[in-house]
Write a protein that holds these residues in place. Structure first.
Motif, PDB file in Angstrom:
ATOM      1  N   SER A  43       0.826  -1.212   0.000  1.00  0.00           N
ATOM      2  CA  SER A  43       0.000   0.000   0.000  1.00  0.00           C
ATOM      3  C   SER A  43       0.854   1.252   0.000  1.00  0.00           C
ATOM      4  O   SER A  43       2.038   1.216   0.340  1.00  0.00           O
ATOM      5  CB  SER A  43      -0.866   0.025   1.255  1.00  0.00           C
ATOM      6  N   ARG A  47       1.652   8.136   6.246  1.00  0.00           N
ATOM      7  CA  ARG A  47       2.221   8.135   7.607  1.00  0.00           C
ATOM      8  C   ARG A  47       3.737   7.940   7.540  1.00  0.00           C
ATOM      9  O   ARG A  47       4.278   7.426   6.573  1.00  0.00           O
ATOM     10  CB  ARG A  47       1.525   7.111   8.497  1.00  0.00           C
ATOM     11  N   ARG A  50       7.740   3.549  10.519  1.00  0.00           N
ATOM     12  CA  ARG A  50       8.147   3.182  11.887  1.00  0.00           C
ATOM     13  C   ARG A  50       9.563   2.625  11.809  1.00  0.00           C
ATOM     14  O   ARG A  50      10.015   2.248  10.732  1.00  0.00           O
ATOM     15  CB  ARG A  50       7.228   2.079  12.436  1.00  0.00           C
ATOM     16  N   TYR A  59       5.507  -0.392   2.980  1.00  0.00           N
ATOM     17  CA  TYR A  59       4.596   0.562   2.347  1.00  0.00           C
ATOM     18  C   TYR A  59       5.387   1.354   1.319  1.00  0.00           C
ATOM     19  O   TYR A  59       6.618   1.376   1.366  1.00  0.00           O
ATOM     20  CB  TYR A  59       4.076   1.589   3.383  1.00  0.00           C
ATOM     21  N   GLU A  78      -8.524   1.764  -4.109  1.00  0.00           N
ATOM     22  CA  GLU A  78      -9.321   2.275  -2.981  1.00  0.00           C
ATOM     23  C   GLU A  78      -8.376   3.024  -2.084  1.00  0.00           C
ATOM     24  O   GLU A  78      -7.172   2.830  -2.151  1.00  0.00           O
ATOM     25  CB  GLU A  78     -10.009   1.136  -2.207  1.00  0.00           C
ATOM     26  N   TYR A  87      -4.204   5.908   3.529  1.00  0.00           N
ATOM     27  CA  TYR A  87      -3.687   4.602   3.128  1.00  0.00           C
ATOM     28  C   TYR A  87      -4.426   4.207   1.859  1.00  0.00           C
ATOM     29  O   TYR A  87      -5.643   4.363   1.786  1.00  0.00           O
ATOM     30  CB  TYR A  87      -4.000   3.530   4.176  1.00  0.00           C
ATOM     31  N   GLY A  88      -3.707   3.697   0.871  1.00  0.00           N
ATOM     32  CA  GLY A  88      -4.401   3.308  -0.358  1.00  0.00           C
ATOM     33  C   GLY A  88      -3.694   2.199  -1.104  1.00  0.00           C
ATOM     34  O   GLY A  88      -2.509   1.931  -0.906  1.00  0.00           O
ATOM     35  N   GLU A 107      -4.257  -6.189   2.401  1.00  0.00           N
ATOM     36  CA  GLU A 107      -4.363  -6.173   3.875  1.00  0.00           C
ATOM     37  C   GLU A 107      -4.824  -4.767   4.237  1.00  0.00           C
ATOM     38  O   GLU A 107      -4.007  -3.857   4.361  1.00  0.00           O
ATOM     39  CB  GLU A 107      -2.986  -6.527   4.458  1.00  0.00           C
ATOM     40  N   ILE A 108      -6.145  -4.591   4.324  1.00  0.00           N
ATOM     41  CA  ILE A 108      -6.691  -3.236   4.490  1.00  0.00           C
ATOM     42  C   ILE A 108      -7.752  -3.183   5.584  1.00  0.00           C
ATOM     43  O   ILE A 108      -8.294  -4.210   5.978  1.00  0.00           O
ATOM     44  CB  ILE A 108      -7.274  -2.696   3.153  1.00  0.00           C
ATOM     45  N   GLU A 109      -8.021  -1.959   6.051  1.00  0.00           N
ATOM     46  CA  GLU A 109      -9.024  -1.821   7.125  1.00  0.00           C
ATOM     47  C   GLU A 109     -10.442  -1.882   6.532  1.00  0.00           C
ATOM     48  O   GLU A 109     -10.614  -1.941   5.318  1.00  0.00           O
ATOM     49  CB  GLU A 109      -8.759  -0.565   7.985  1.00  0.00           C
TER      50      GLU A 109
HETATM   51  P1  5GP Z   1      -0.624   0.674  10.202  1.00  0.00           P
HETATM   52  O1  5GP Z   1      -0.407   2.153  10.324  1.00  0.00           O
HETATM   53  O2  5GP Z   1      -0.766   0.011  11.538  1.00  0.00           O
HETATM   54  O3  5GP Z   1       0.422   0.028   9.308  1.00  0.00           O
HETATM   55  O4  5GP Z   1      -2.016   0.449   9.433  1.00  0.00           O
HETATM   56  C1  5GP Z   1      -3.183   1.006   9.919  1.00  0.00           C
HETATM   57  C2  5GP Z   1      -4.383   0.390   9.221  1.00  0.00           C
HETATM   58  O5  5GP Z   1      -4.381   0.733   7.848  1.00  0.00           O
HETATM   59  C3  5GP Z   1      -4.432  -1.149   9.279  1.00  0.00           C
HETATM   60  O6  5GP Z   1      -5.736  -1.532   9.697  1.00  0.00           O
HETATM   61  C4  5GP Z   1      -4.192  -1.581   7.861  1.00  0.00           C
HETATM   62  O7  5GP Z   1      -4.909  -2.774   7.552  1.00  0.00           O
HETATM   63  C5  5GP Z   1      -4.763  -0.410   7.096  1.00  0.00           C
HETATM   64  N1  5GP Z   1      -4.234  -0.294   5.731  1.00  0.00           N
HETATM   65  C6  5GP Z   1      -2.988  -0.547   5.290  1.00  0.00           C
HETATM   66  N2  5GP Z   1      -2.895  -0.342   3.969  1.00  0.00           N
HETATM   67  C7  5GP Z   1      -4.136   0.051   3.555  1.00  0.00           C
HETATM   68  C8  5GP Z   1      -4.680   0.400   2.273  1.00  0.00           C
HETATM   69  O8  5GP Z   1      -4.039   0.370   1.238  1.00  0.00           O
HETATM   70  N3  5GP Z   1      -5.994   0.753   2.256  1.00  0.00           N
HETATM   71  C9  5GP Z   1      -6.771   0.776   3.376  1.00  0.00           C
HETATM   72  N4  5GP Z   1      -8.039   1.126   3.233  1.00  0.00           N
HETATM   73  N5  5GP Z   1      -6.288   0.448   4.590  1.00  0.00           N
HETATM   74  C10 5GP Z   1      -4.986   0.093   4.678  1.00  0.00           C
END
Ligand code: 5GP
Length: 209
Positions: A43, A47, A50, A59, A78, A87-88, A107-109
């Protein structure tokens, strides 16, 4: 061909995989991705990385401006805002891998998942839940990497997300890594026999008759 059409026509399967933080999603995915028929989409996010995260692997870390450019040029399948960051899913990579016949995991929310549901109902939607919120709380504490405040925040977030699980096709309870991964594989295998994805197979059978 529009986005919906190319997803249906492609040889691989698009798999949407969601789970609240602390459900063991990362460990499950590492195991699943040992099979090279599966590919995980990288994705894009606004952000900050980390510690230990690698650009292009964990990412694509990009600015808000670059993110907006991708949206404007139909480059995102999306996207969603989560905790003040965007996040996309970049389209290009997903399309290339599906065309190669690989099963592409997003792996998305949940909000992004619901967008994919509208755009592409044929995708496979899998949600992983912990055996209980109490157990999730226990696991987060055992991991020892989060402060009390973050643990409470994550459990609350999980309680918000879990009701969305009923909108998915399958729910896996992660009560043990091996079994949860096996459940995932069984679901994908059973899905590969669905008649609606077997047009080519039927053509082959008829050709040889
Ligand atoms: P984190 O910051 O912990 O890596 O991710 C935060 C949330 O963003 C997680 O629930 C993860 O599944 C979601 N996420 C990661 N990549 C994408 C994306 O491409 N699209 C969407 N809609 N959610 C995402």
């Amino acid at each position: 061909m529009n986005q919906e059409e190319w997803i249906i026509m492609s040889k691989g399967r698009l798999i949407v995989f969601s789970a609240p933080s602390g459900c063991g999603k990362g460990t499950m995915l590492r195991e699943i991705l040992r099979d090279e028929n599966f590919y995980i989409s990288v994705s894009a996010t606004t952000r900050e990385p980390r510690e230990g995260e690698v650009d292009g692997v964990d990412y694509h870390f990009i600015s808000r401006e670059e993110f907006q450019n991708l949206i404007d040029n139909n480059g995102m399948l999306e996207y969603a805002e989560y905790c003040d960051n965007l996040y996309g899913t970049p389209v290009k990579e997903v399309k290339e891998q599906l065309d190669k016949g690989r099963n592409v995991i997003l792996e998305i929310e949940v909000k992004g998942a619901m967008k994919i549901r509208k755009l592409c109902p044929e995708a496979l939607f899998i949600f992983v839940v912990p055996p209980s919120l109490k157990e999730l709380d226990r696991r987060l504490r055992k991991r020892g990497t989060e402060t009390e405040e973050v643990i409470i925040q994550r459990v609350e977030r999980a309680a918000e997300e879990i009701p969305y699980a009923v909108k998915y096709d399958y729910i896996i309870v992660n009560d043990g890594l091996e079994e949860a991964v096996e459940d995932f594989r069984s679901i994908v295998r059973a899905e590969s026999f669905r008649a609606e994805f077997a047009r080519e197979l039927i053509n082959e059978v008829m050709k040889n008759a």
